[in-house]
Design an enzyme around this catalytic site. Structure first.
Site, PDB file in Angstrom:
ATOM      1  N   TYR A   1      77.201 -28.907  -1.661  1.00 50.60           N
ATOM      2  CA  TYR A   1      77.707 -27.930  -0.682  1.00 50.60           C
ATOM      3  C   TYR A   1      76.596 -26.996  -0.190  1.00 50.60           C
ATOM      4  O   TYR A   1      76.767 -26.288   0.793  1.00 50.60           O
ATOM      5  CB  TYR A   1      78.861 -27.103  -1.268  1.00 50.60           C
TER       6      TYR A   1
ATOM      7  N   LYS B   1      78.453 -38.387 -12.703  1.00 47.06           N
ATOM      8  CA  LYS B   1      78.456 -39.761 -12.206  1.00 47.06           C
ATOM      9  C   LYS B   1      77.078 -40.332 -12.549  1.00 47.06           C
ATOM     10  O   LYS B   1      76.334 -40.813 -11.681  1.00 47.06           O
ATOM     11  CB  LYS B   1      78.745 -39.742 -10.698  1.00 47.06           C
TER      12      LYS B   1
ATOM     13  N   ASP C   1      91.588 -29.135  -8.218  1.00 48.35           N
ATOM     14  CA  ASP C   1      92.809 -29.284  -7.417  1.00 48.35           C
ATOM     15  C   ASP C   1      93.750 -30.293  -8.064  1.00 48.35           C
ATOM     16  O   ASP C   1      94.968 -30.114  -8.068  1.00 48.35           O
ATOM     17  CB  ASP C   1      92.478 -29.745  -5.985  1.00 48.35           C
TER      18      ASP C   1
ATOM     19  N   ASP D   1      85.179 -40.594 -11.885  1.00 48.59           N
ATOM     20  CA  ASP D   1      86.322 -41.448 -11.526  1.00 48.59           C
ATOM     21  C   ASP D   1      87.252 -41.617 -12.725  1.00 48.59           C
ATOM     22  O   ASP D   1      88.479 -41.552 -12.602  1.00 48.59           O
ATOM     23  CB  ASP D   1      85.855 -42.804 -10.968  1.00 48.59           C
TER      24      ASP D   1
ATOM     25  N   ASP E   1      85.478 -29.157  -7.414  1.00 47.00           N
ATOM     26  CA  ASP E   1      86.392 -28.845  -6.306  1.00 47.00           C
ATOM     27  C   ASP E   1      87.585 -29.800  -6.360  1.00 47.00           C
ATOM     28  O   ASP E   1      88.755 -29.399  -6.281  1.00 47.00           O
ATOM     29  CB  ASP E   1      85.607 -29.029  -4.987  1.00 47.00           C
TER      30      ASP E   1
END
Ligand code: NAD
Length: 359
Positions: A142, A191, A251, A223, A247
């Site tokens: 970001y 990852k 959620d 994942d 992020d």
């Protein structure tokens, strides 16, 4: 003892949920004999309308002069067509960076009274869920190099994920410290099978873990973590992860608890100044209709008292008042099984204030 709180109501339902929360803080101020001075400032769409920018310098100055910042939510369709750095959400990234807030803590807790609201099967949620996602907030993709280019005549775009060791070390310490106060388990999500930045992340987290022999550390690819959160959420205590993965996973963890309207968050830096906000957005679809659930913001105020003011008992008073109101069966529309019997923002705020005064 006097504490200054910067209040940024923002847009949409922000001012509605903030109004209830400031009232709650006023009750705490009386009860614990501490003076809270509230300093209001504009951020987001309302600041764009008045100053032409989402985060005016004056707002940053007010926040820096305070002991904590309480934020509602920003954004809305009115400002959606503005370029990225002029949009209300740019204010969010800007204030976090200006205040050096590099850690975002998002608890995801299932309340007994709301087990039925979880979209997960009863046998999965019956033992409760109590996870905290510790997300790195000021680095990674970001904030990395980004741009548009043309490759062989075809338009292309790129964003860059980059972390340095210092950034990973400091967020890892926040996660391990949080674990020490909880069930002493950190799951670091990355990852590392694909991304070089994740390999550095993993090496660094392992090094930091040597300072915390009491805390169990495991690693999970993002994942798999997304799947495991749904399959067996009880396996998690503290989830430590990067800005973008955090992020998404925070959620997801909020969704499994039943409602986005219930979950608070804290953004912390190295000192005690923190920024506290609900995880939800400005909900333009229900703004101005007395339909917003104020609990996420009220619980954010509890986190503010806990992390910035060290007022653990006051934080618990607020959390207990929320539990009592839920146990009595009161619900806002987002968490009600039958929307017809729900209460509005103001009513929910009043019920919590009443419980607080009785405690
Ligand atoms: P949102 O969280 O605002 O809303 C998603 C859904 O959840 C909507 O149906 C909404 O009505 C409902 N909802 C959210 N909070 C609720 C509450 N307290 N009580 C009851 N229902 C609630 O997400 P969105 O629709 O994707 O975004 C709307 C705007 O908010 C956009 O402009 C977005 O950029 C912005 N946003 C801001 C923040 C922030 O300020 N931190 C975070 C996310 C999104």
């Amino acid at each position: 003892m006097t504490y200054k709180i910067a209040v940024l109501p923002g847009d949409g339902i922000g001012p509605e949920v903030i109004e209830q929360t400031v009232d709650v803080l006023k009750i705490i101020s009386n009860k614990y004999d501490k003076e809270f001075i509230f300093k209001y400032a504009l951020m987001g769409g309302c600041a764009i309308d008045k100053y032409g920018e989402p985060l005016p310098g004056e707002t940053v100055d007010i926040c820096k002069s305070c002991d904590a910042v309480l934020l509602g939510a920003v954004g809305g369709p009115k400002w959606d067509s503005l370029p990225g750095n002029k949009r209300p959400e740019a204010g969010l990234l800007g204030i976090r960076a200006s205040l050096g807030l590099f850690a975002n803590l998002r608890p995801a807790v299932i309340y007994n009274a709301l087990k039925g609201a979880s979209p997960l099967r009863e046998d999965i949620v019956k033992h409760g869920i109590d996870i905290i996602v510790v997300r790195e907030l000021t680095g990674g993709i970001y904030f990395g190099d980004r741009g548009r280019t043309v490759e062989s005549g075809v338009n292309a775009a790129y964003d860059t994920e980059k972390y340095n060791v210092n950034e990973v070390e400091r967020i890892a310490r926040v996660a391990f410290d949080a674990a020490l106060k909880r069930n002493r388990k950190v799951t670091s999500v990355d990852k590392a099978n694909v991304l070089e930045s994740s390999r550095l992340w993993r090496e660094t987290v392992i090094k930091v873990s040597e300072e915390y022999p009491q805390v169990e550390l495991n690693h999970m690819y993002v994942d798999n973590a997304a799947m495991q959160l749904i399959r067996r959420p009880q396996q998690f205590d503290v989830i430590l992860t990067s800005n973008m993965f955090g992020d998404i996973l925070s959620d997801e963890s909020s969704m499994i608890t039943g409602s986005i309207g219930m979950l608070p968050s804290a953004s912390l830096g190295t000192g005690t100044l923190g920024l506290y906000e609900p995880i939800h957005g400005s909900a333009p679809d229900i703004a101005g209709q007395n339909k917003a659930n104020p609990i996420a913001t009220i619980l954010s105020a509890a986190m503010l008292l806990r992390y910035s003011f060290g007022m653990e008992n006051a934080a618990r008073d607020i959390e207990n008042a929320v539990v009592k109101v839920l146990d009595k069966g009161y619900r806002t529309g987002d968490i009600a099984a039958d929307a017809g019997s729900s209460v509005g923002t103001v009513e929910m705020g009043s019920l919590i204030k009443k419980e607080l005064k009785m405690a």
